[in-house]
Motif scaffolding. Structure first.
Motif, PDB file in Angstrom:
ATOM      1  N   ALA A  82       0.833  -1.202   0.000  1.00  0.00           N
ATOM      2  CA  ALA A  82       0.000   0.000   0.000  1.00  0.00           C
ATOM      3  C   ALA A  82       0.865   1.249   0.000  1.00  0.00           C
ATOM      4  O   ALA A  82       0.586   2.230  -0.715  1.00  0.00           O
ATOM      5  N   GLU A  83       1.947   1.236   0.800  1.00  0.00           N
ATOM      6  CA  GLU A  83       2.857   2.379   0.826  1.00  0.00           C
ATOM      7  C   GLU A  83       3.532   2.567  -0.541  1.00  0.00           C
ATOM      8  O   GLU A  83       3.670   3.693  -1.029  1.00  0.00           O
ATOM      9  N   ILE A  84       3.936   1.459  -1.132  1.00  0.00           N
ATOM     10  CA  ILE A  84       4.591   1.535  -2.432  1.00  0.00           C
ATOM     11  C   ILE A  84       3.616   2.017  -3.506  1.00  0.00           C
ATOM     12  O   ILE A  84       3.980   2.797  -4.386  1.00  0.00           O
ATOM     13  N   ALA A  85       2.362   1.595  -3.398  1.00  0.00           N
ATOM     14  CA  ALA A  85       1.352   2.065  -4.352  1.00  0.00           C
ATOM     15  C   ALA A  85       1.172   3.571  -4.229  1.00  0.00           C
ATOM     16  O   ALA A  85       1.003   4.279  -5.247  1.00  0.00           O
ATOM     17  N   ASP A  86       1.233   4.077  -3.006  1.00  0.00           N
ATOM     18  CA  ASP A  86       1.105   5.517  -2.784  1.00  0.00           C
ATOM     19  C   ASP A  86       2.282   6.266  -3.412  1.00  0.00           C
ATOM     20  O   ASP A  86       2.104   7.302  -4.066  1.00  0.00           O
ATOM     21  N   LEU A  87       3.509   5.736  -3.243  1.00  0.00           N
ATOM     22  CA  LEU A  87       4.688   6.370  -3.837  1.00  0.00           C
ATOM     23  C   LEU A  87       4.628   6.282  -5.358  1.00  0.00           C
ATOM     24  O   LEU A  87       4.939   7.258  -6.059  1.00  0.00           O
ATOM     25  N   THR A  88       4.208   5.136  -5.875  1.00  0.00           N
ATOM     26  CA  THR A  88       4.115   4.940  -7.320  1.00  0.00           C
ATOM     27  C   THR A  88       3.172   5.954  -7.954  1.00  0.00           C
ATOM     28  O   THR A  88       3.414   6.448  -9.064  1.00  0.00           O
ATOM     29  N   ALA A  89       2.107   6.278  -7.250  1.00  0.00           N
ATOM     30  CA  ALA A  89       1.137   7.244  -7.774  1.00  0.00           C
ATOM     31  C   ALA A  89       1.705   8.659  -7.835  1.00  0.00           C
ATOM     32  O   ALA A  89       1.202   9.504  -8.578  1.00  0.00           O
ATOM     33  N   GLN A  90       2.789   8.918  -7.077  1.00  0.00           N
ATOM     34  CA  GLN A  90       3.337  10.275  -7.007  1.00  0.00           C
ATOM     35  C   GLN A  90       4.494  10.523  -7.972  1.00  0.00           C
ATOM     36  O   GLN A  90       4.875  11.674  -8.185  1.00  0.00           O
ATOM     37  N   VAL A  91       5.073   9.455  -8.518  1.00  0.00           N
ATOM     38  CA  VAL A  91       6.232   9.623  -9.390  1.00  0.00           C
ATOM     39  C   VAL A  91       5.956   9.051 -10.771  1.00  0.00           C
ATOM     40  O   VAL A  91       5.182   8.109 -10.927  1.00  0.00           O
ATOM     41  N   ALA A  92       6.618   9.620 -11.758  1.00  0.00           N
ATOM     42  CA  ALA A  92       6.435   9.152 -13.136  1.00  0.00           C
ATOM     43  C   ALA A  92       7.333   7.967 -13.458  1.00  0.00           C
ATOM     44  O   ALA A  92       7.026   7.163 -14.329  1.00  0.00           O
ATOM     45  N   GLY A  93       8.455   7.862 -12.769  1.00  0.00           N
ATOM     46  CA  GLY A  93       9.397   6.785 -13.023  1.00  0.00           C
ATOM     47  C   GLY A  93       9.022   5.505 -12.293  1.00  0.00           C
ATOM     48  O   GLY A  93       8.075   5.471 -11.508  1.00  0.00           O
TER      49      GLY A  93
END
Length: 470
Positions: A15-26
């Motif tokens: 869930a934390e990684i999904a949140d970070l993934t949503a914030q970055v383009a890379g």
């Protein structure tokens, strides 16, 4: 003894990684994900990194998001541009891979270049060459431009004439531990501007760098290779000769043991040779006149000295173009008398039994000794000579290499000093506050530590030669 200091494992939920993934383009990848190994690949194969999560930054906004993510969880941040100089394995860290941020812009009207945080010299040199301009670049075109400048930047062609590359930085963009993107110049943030140029990666993630260029299209240089049987004669002749060179000329000398591999040039394959590296900003006739005493030592195994476009400056040192596994050590010397040369010959000369692929002695001086127009944190300006040793091979050979590298450092210890050029530091060298204080000098280190406290009080950026907050 481990090569790395670890931060301990960090457990991040999907869930934390999904949140970070949503914030970055890379890309954002965990250790078990496809692409993790590629995202964490280093140029030095002996120094792998193992972060809790790797982020492939594509913009300053990506960097900001990743730093804020790390800060919110009290995780350290590690930066990977090329992986030449890895100090710690980044365990438990958020790793920022900067390689996708590779834009280069040259302004020929102002003799300036602006590069993003992941650019390597091989991407810059063709662009500056179009305008007959040259940066104070290093010996290897695969080195990252930002990290090179943050540690000082020692050019084997332009250094003795113009000083350290860090002396010519005009501006930086950096994401600090609070996630802010700062424009750093001598007037906007003078303390941070001072610290960044020489203080390495302790103060944030540099996303862009602007530096001066010099009018230069060609230079005269390359290398003279002598059979190892002449090692003593070559080293002693070079040692006396190099101190008389004008600042327009630069030279170093290396003990080279080349493996019997197909990619090695035929004359050097599987041999031990002495390599005299040389560059000149003066005309060929004057350079050859001064080179005469070296050419007269003995017949050469190979001679690569010629007029070169500055974009081909990497041909002077002939550093490996592809990733290799290596360990290294370095020392800074006040002097390099006959006794020091003899001690080095005993440690790595033809009768030593040493297996190190390279031991280089660099003669400095010239503009490298002078303070810059705008002061910075580059240490070691009083150093006149540098010794760098390198062992390359499989991991099982590390103990042998480390022992022989210790022999090299011990051999020159009577002439060594603590304060030295930060880009020569390696894993296990300069990794404690006490060691770094000696390397930077007390006054410089105290100022760096005070600035660190202001911009990174929790020491988020500690996967490096770490300056701890005051």
């Amino acid at each position: 003894m481990t090569l790395y200091d670890t931060a301990g494992p960090a457990s991040l939920s999907r869930a934390e990684i999904a949140d970070l993934t949503a914030q970055v383009a890379g890309p954002v990848v965990l250790p078990d994900d496809a692409g993790y190994q590629d995202e964490c690949a280093t140029f030095n194969l002996m120094t792998p990194v193992r972060p809790a999560v790797a982020v492939g930054a594509t913009s300053a906004a990506d960097v900001q998001a990743a730093v804020r993510f790390a800060a919110g969880r009290d995780l350290p941040v590690a930066v990977l541009a090329t992986g030449h100089q890895v100090v710690r394995s980044a365990e438990g860290a958020v790793l920022l891979n900067m390689s996708r941020m590779n834009a280069v812009h040259v302004d020929p009207t102002r003799n300036l270049a602006r590069v993003e945080g992941g650019v390597r010299w091989r991407q810059v040199l063709p662009e500056t060459d179009k305008y007959g301009l040259a940066p104070a670049s290093g010996s290897s075109p695969t080195v990252g431009v930002v990290g090179y400048h943050l540690g000082g930047g020692l050019s084997p062609v332009l250094g003795r004439m113009h000083g350290y590359a860090a002396d010519h930085v005009q501006a930086l963009e950096i994401v600090t531990a609070d996630g802010e993107l700062r424009q750093v110049t001598p007037s906007s943030e003078p303390d941070l501007f001072w610290a960044l140029r020489g203080g390495k990666s302790n103060f944030g993630v540099v996303t862009a760098l602007e530096f001066a260029l010099f009018p230069l299209k060609h230079f005269y240089g390359g290398g003279l290779f002598f059979a190892g049987e002449y090692a003593a004669k070559v080293l002693h002749t070079w040692r006396n000769w190099v101190v008389g060179l004008p600042p327009e000329m630069t030279s170093s000398i290396a003990f080279l043991r080349r493996p019997p591999r197909p990619e090695m040039p035929e004359p050097l394959r599987g041999t031990f040779v002495m390599h005299v590296r040389f560059s000149s900003l003066q005309p060929q006739e004057e350079a050859e006149r001064l080179l005469a005493p070296i050419r007269e030592i003995a017949p050469t195994v190979m001679d690569t000295i010629t007029e070169l476009p500055y974009s081909m400056a990497g041909k002077v040192h002939m550093d490996p173009p592809n990733p290799v596994p290596w360990v290294e050590r370095a020392a800074a010397l006040r002097d390099f008398p006959r006794e020091a040369a003899d001690a080095l010959l005993a440690a790595v000369g033809p009768d030593s039994g040493a297996r190190l692929v390279l031991v280089e002695i660099r003669a400095l001086g010239g503009a490298l000794e002078r303070p810059p127009a705008v002061p910075n944190a580059v240490a070691g300006r009083s150093v006149r000579w540098q010794v760098v040793g390198l062992g390359a091979g499989s991991p099982d050979q590390i103990p042998v290499f480390q022992e022989q590298l210790k022999n090299v450092v011990d051999a020159v210890a009577p002439w060594a000093q603590n304060e030295m050029y930060a880009n020569l530091l390696t894993a296990g060298q300069g990794t404690t506050p006490e060691e770094l204080r000696a390397i930077y000098g007390h006054e410089r280190y105290d100022r760096l530590a005070a600035i660190k406290k202001r911009y990174d009080p929790r020491n988020l950026f500690r996967m490096n030669h770490n300056i701890t907050p005051a």
